[in-house]
Scaffold this motif. Structure first.
Motif, PDB file in Angstrom:
ATOM      1  N   TYR A   1      -8.797  11.193  38.076  1.00 10.29           N
ATOM      2  CA  TYR A   1      -7.993  10.086  39.131  1.00 10.29           C
ATOM      3  C   TYR A   1      -7.744   8.864  37.718  1.00 10.29           C
ATOM      4  O   TYR A   1      -6.476   8.328  37.807  1.00 10.29           O
ATOM      5  CB  TYR A   1      -8.979   9.298  39.726  1.00 10.29           C
ATOM      6  CG  TYR A   1      -8.921   8.030  40.494  1.00 10.29           C
ATOM      7  CD1 TYR A   1      -7.565   8.052  41.355  1.00 10.29           C
ATOM      8  CD2 TYR A   1      -9.579   7.026  40.237  1.00 10.29           C
ATOM      9  CE1 TYR A   1      -7.164   6.896  41.899  1.00 10.29           C
ATOM     10  CE2 TYR A   1      -8.821   5.861  41.022  1.00 10.29           C
ATOM     11  CZ  TYR A   1      -7.700   5.963  41.920  1.00 10.29           C
ATOM     12  OH  TYR A   1      -7.525   4.724  42.557  1.00 10.29           O
TER      13      TYR A   1
ATOM     14  N   GLY B   1     -12.356   1.814  33.803  1.00 10.43           N
ATOM     15  CA  GLY B   1     -11.328   1.333  34.798  1.00 10.43           C
ATOM     16  C   GLY B   1     -11.815   0.154  35.392  1.00 10.43           C
ATOM     17  O   GLY B   1     -10.950  -0.629  35.962  1.00 10.43           O
ATOM     18  N   ASN B   2     -13.159   0.126  35.676  1.00 16.75           N
ATOM     19  CA  ASN B   2     -13.708  -0.995  36.632  1.00 16.75           C
ATOM     20  C   ASN B   2     -14.649  -1.827  35.512  1.00 16.75           C
ATOM     21  O   ASN B   2     -15.442  -1.244  34.988  1.00 16.75           O
ATOM     22  CB  ASN B   2     -14.453  -0.903  37.581  1.00 16.75           C
ATOM     23  CG  ASN B   2     -13.579  -0.544  38.804  1.00 16.75           C
ATOM     24  OD1 ASN B   2     -12.486  -0.778  38.907  1.00 16.75           O
ATOM     25  ND2 ASN B   2     -14.159   0.769  39.523  1.00 16.75           N
TER      26      ASN B   2
ATOM     27  N   GLU C   1     -12.877   7.325  30.625  1.00 19.82           N
ATOM     28  CA  GLU C   1     -13.856   6.299  31.381  1.00 19.82           C
ATOM     29  C   GLU C   1     -14.913   5.907  30.648  1.00 19.82           C
ATOM     30  O   GLU C   1     -15.537   4.674  30.561  1.00 19.82           O
ATOM     31  CB  GLU C   1     -14.317   7.088  32.756  1.00 19.82           C
ATOM     32  CG  GLU C   1     -13.284   6.610  33.919  1.00 19.82           C
ATOM     33  CD  GLU C   1     -13.184   5.075  34.265  1.00 19.82           C
ATOM     34  OE1 GLU C   1     -12.192   4.904  34.044  1.00 19.82           O
ATOM     35  OE2 GLU C   1     -14.364   4.569  34.768  1.00 19.82           O
TER      36      GLU C   1
ATOM     37  N   VAL D   1     -11.282  -5.145  44.612  1.00 20.25           N
ATOM     38  CA  VAL D   1     -10.662  -3.752  44.465  1.00 20.25           C
ATOM     39  C   VAL D   1      -9.693  -3.342  45.443  1.00 20.25           C
ATOM     40  O   VAL D   1      -8.690  -2.923  45.178  1.00 20.25           O
ATOM     41  CB  VAL D   1     -11.619  -2.952  43.827  1.00 20.25           C
ATOM     42  CG1 VAL D   1     -10.966  -1.478  43.705  1.00 20.25           C
ATOM     43  CG2 VAL D   1     -12.263  -3.111  42.621  1.00 20.25           C
TER      44      VAL D   1
ATOM     45  N   LEU E   1     -15.783  -4.457  45.876  1.00 17.13           N
ATOM     46  CA  LEU E   1     -14.980  -3.682  46.697  1.00 17.13           C
ATOM     47  C   LEU E   1     -13.843  -4.303  47.383  1.00 17.13           C
ATOM     48  O   LEU E   1     -12.620  -4.050  47.183  1.00 17.13           O
ATOM     49  CB  LEU E   1     -15.910  -3.225  47.736  1.00 17.13           C
ATOM     50  CG  LEU E   1     -17.095  -2.118  47.301  1.00 17.13           C
ATOM     51  CD1 LEU E   1     -17.966  -1.676  48.428  1.00 17.13           C
ATOM     52  CD2 LEU E   1     -16.457  -0.751  46.923  1.00 17.13           C
TER      53      LEU E   1
HETATM   54  C1  LIG Z   1     -13.289   0.966  40.512  1.00 16.27           C
HETATM   55  O1  LIG Z   1     -14.104   0.699  41.639  1.00 16.27           O
HETATM   56  C2  LIG Z   1     -13.377   0.934  42.811  1.00 16.27           C
HETATM   57  C3  LIG Z   1     -14.335   0.628  43.855  1.00 16.27           C
HETATM   58  O2  LIG Z   1     -15.643   0.514  43.617  1.00 16.27           O
HETATM   59  C4  LIG Z   1     -13.241   2.362  43.197  1.00 16.27           C
HETATM   60  O3  LIG Z   1     -12.864   2.828  44.381  1.00 16.27           O
HETATM   61  C5  LIG Z   1     -12.488   3.051  41.858  1.00 16.27           C
HETATM   62  O4  LIG Z   1     -12.315   4.586  41.976  1.00 16.27           O
HETATM   63  C6  LIG Z   1     -13.106   2.563  40.693  1.00 16.27           C
HETATM   64  N1  LIG Z   1     -12.165   3.029  39.408  1.00 16.27           N
HETATM   65  C7  LIG Z   1     -12.453   3.681  38.761  1.00 16.27           C
HETATM   66  C8  LIG Z   1     -11.357   4.122  37.458  1.00 16.27           C
HETATM   67  O5  LIG Z   1     -13.701   4.239  38.373  1.00 16.27           O
END
Ligand SMILES: *[C@@H]1O[C@H](CO)[C@@H](O)[C@H](O)[C@H]1NC(C)=O
Ligand SMILES: *[C@@H]1O[C@H](CO)[C@@H](O)[C@H](O)[C@H]1NC(C)=O
Ligand SMILES: *[C@@H]1O[C@H](CO)[C@@H](O)[C@H](O)[C@H]1NC(C)=O
Ligand SMILES: *[C@@H]1O[C@H](CO)[C@@H](O)[C@H](O)[C@H]1NC(C)=O
Ligand SMILES: *[C@@H]1O[C@H](CO)[C@@H](O)[C@H](O)[C@H]1NC(C)=O
Length: 485
Positions: free
Chosen positions: A441, A319-320, A314, A408, A405
């Protein structure tokens, strides 16, 4: 000047002319500079070139006695000289008086350089190490007439005078640093001290140090070895440190991290299981030797390289990611791994150029898939990119977060609709994942990316680990990256 007829000039040249002699005569004083020890006496010779001198003498407040005289000179004894002064010696010649002056400098003590000390530090030195030669004269005066000379055998190494130093000091010292060469072994070093007062009515005073002999020995740094400088993560590594064969006597070895110090002559070693974090870790080994009461130390450092398959953390590859609409943007993704992994990313089935920034438009929103590959394997990760409108500044962050949100959520829903393993995995997640769980995750996401074969569908070939050329023994000398596109 009056112009005289030739005959008169001839006459003047033939008969002695007192006027001419007067103009030409000189007065001088010996010595021309005087250096007198406090309270002592001084003999001064005041002389002239005048053939028939008239009244003469010396001007001084010192107690003076004429001790001798000649036709053209007078010798005076000055007694009880206790302070610096200027003496004037004068002669008159046919009614004209001329003089010469003498500076008298008083010093408290005269101290011949009786004790001259030479030191070699250290006198046993490892080859290529520096040693110092120091010459010290604890008491010498007047210091400004001192010259110290350092010798190696008969060869002059260095010479120093003390002209600019204050008379108050009586201690002289000179130190030079030299790198020990093999040919310096058993060389004789010495120092000479000379106080030369010849120019001042004194004498020459000499002192010489005893000879010191330099010994040179070899002490190469210890040998530090890792069986395999490129080790696979998870394998055992034996880091070994041993003394150089040329080092005698055997040094004591201290390997950083090793539990105990082995007996002299024995190697020091450290066995451990290489972890990914150990990549780039340095090990140092210190060899120490006691020579003539001196402790000498040599250190060797070695770097461990741990080979491991790529990781998309990360921290390096979030990832975001959010882009600002209209701005030049790049997908931020730096893979970890050794050898350095090659990275390829796709978007909507198209391989994107990671080096060239793209203008962010709303249409670029979506899931990107990145795959990092090295000789040990590959890993893939989905990156959700959101493009934020340029007008939505920090003031409308809440709207933006809701938007993200939403996007996603929609994406996740869309993805999970086609993908059952994903659904199952997502349920296991707590509502507020902590850091460790987040990275877990991320790993799961990456696995999903693979399990869905998302990247392969998008046109990117992910090579199987076994086909990339890591031999069974774990040896992988080659750092060559294999392109997987
Ligand atoms: C990306 O953002 C979403 C919503 O904010 C969250 O649920 C998700 O865990 C995030 N993914 C990562 C890899 O951080
Ligand atoms: C004094 O100086 C003169 C001139 O240099 C010299 O001829 C004479 O011998 C000197 N006298 C003594 C005693 O040294
Ligand atoms: C050093 O000095 C000693 C004694 O003074 C002499 O025997 C020896 O030859 C000298 N060594 C060298 C290298 O000059
Ligand atoms: C590590 O290497 C040293 C030197 O080769 C050897 O003495 C030692 O036994 C080795 N240790 C292990 C656990 O293999
Ligand atoms: C190890 O040493 C090298 C140079 O010898 C240095 O560049 C590197 O930063 C060091 N690594 C660590 C982890 O200290």
């Amino acid at each position: 000047m009056t112009v005289l007829p030739f005959g008169v000039w001839a006459l003047l040249a033939l008969i002695p002319c007192p006027g001419a002699t007067e103009e030409l005569f000189e007065v001088s004083v010996w010595p021309n500079q005087a250096l007198v020890r406090f309270g002592q006496s001084l003999v001064v010779n005041c002389s002239t070139t005048c053939p028939d001198p008239g009244p003469s003498g010396i001007d001084t407040f010192l107690k003076k006695t004429q001790v001798d005289e000649g036709r053209q000179w007078k010798l005076f004894l000055l007694e009880g000289v206790t302070e610096n002064s200027v003496l004037r010696c004068f002669f008159s010649c046919a009614g004209i008086q001329k003089d010469a002056s003498l500076d008298i400098t008083v010093y408290r003590e005269r101290e011949p350089p009786e004790q001259v000390i030479l030191e070699l530090q250290p006198d046993w030195v490892a080859m290529d190490e520096a040693f110092t030669v120091r010459c010290l004269v604890p008491r010498v005066a007047p210091l400004e007439y001192l010259t110290l000379t350092l010798f190696q055998g008969n060869q002059e190494l260095y010479r120093k005078n003390f002209v600019s130093l204050a008379l108050a000091s009586q201690r002289a010292e000179v130190t030079i640093s030299i790198k020990a060469q093999r040919e310096d072994d058993r060389c004789n070093f010495s120092c000479s001290a000379e106080v030369d007062l010849n120019s001042r009515g004194g004498g020459l005073f000499r002192g010489r140090s005893a000879i010191k002999v330099l010994r040179i020995f070899g002490f190469p740094p210890p040998i530090l070895e890792i069986e395999e400088s490129h080790t696979l993560a998870g394998t055992d590594v034996n880091v070994t440190c041993s003394g150089h064969a040329l080092t005698s006597p055997s040094p004591t070895l201290r390997l950083q991290g090793a539990p105990d110090v082995p007996a002299p002559g024995e190697p020091a070693w450290l066995l451990f299981t290489a972890k990914e974090e150990d990549d780039g870790r340095n090990f140092s080994c210190e060899a120490s030797l006691e020579v003539q009461g001196q402790r000498l130390v040599k250190t060797t450092v070695i770097q461990l390289h741990v080979l491991y398959k790529p990781r998309l953390e990360e921290s390096g590859c979030p990832g975001n990611q959010t882009w600002v609409e209209g701005k030049e943007q790049m997908l931020a993704c730096v893979p970890e791994g050794n050898p350095a992994p090659a990275l390829a990313c796709t978007w909507n089935g198209v391989v994107i150029d990671l080096a060239v920034p793209q203008k962010a438009t709303q249409s670029r929103t979506g899931i990107y898939c990145c795959t990092a590959t090295n000789q040990l394997g590959s890993v893939s990760k989905d990156i959700a990119v959101t493009v934020q409108g340029p007008s939505e500044g920090s003031s409308s962050t809440i709207f933006f977060i809701i938007f993200v949100l939403l996007v996603v959520a929609i994406n996740t829903t869309t993805l999970c609709f086609n993908c059952r393993p994903c659904k199952r995995k997502k349920r296991k997640l707590p509502y507020h994942p902590n850091k460790a769980e987040q990275s877990q995750y991320a790993v799961q996401q990456a696995e999903m990316c693979n399990s869905r074969n998302f990247c392969v569908e998008s046109g990117l070939q992910v090579n199987e680990i076994s086909t990339i050329g890591v031999s069974q023994g774990g040896k992988s000398g080659s750092r060559k990256k294999e392109e997987t596109l």
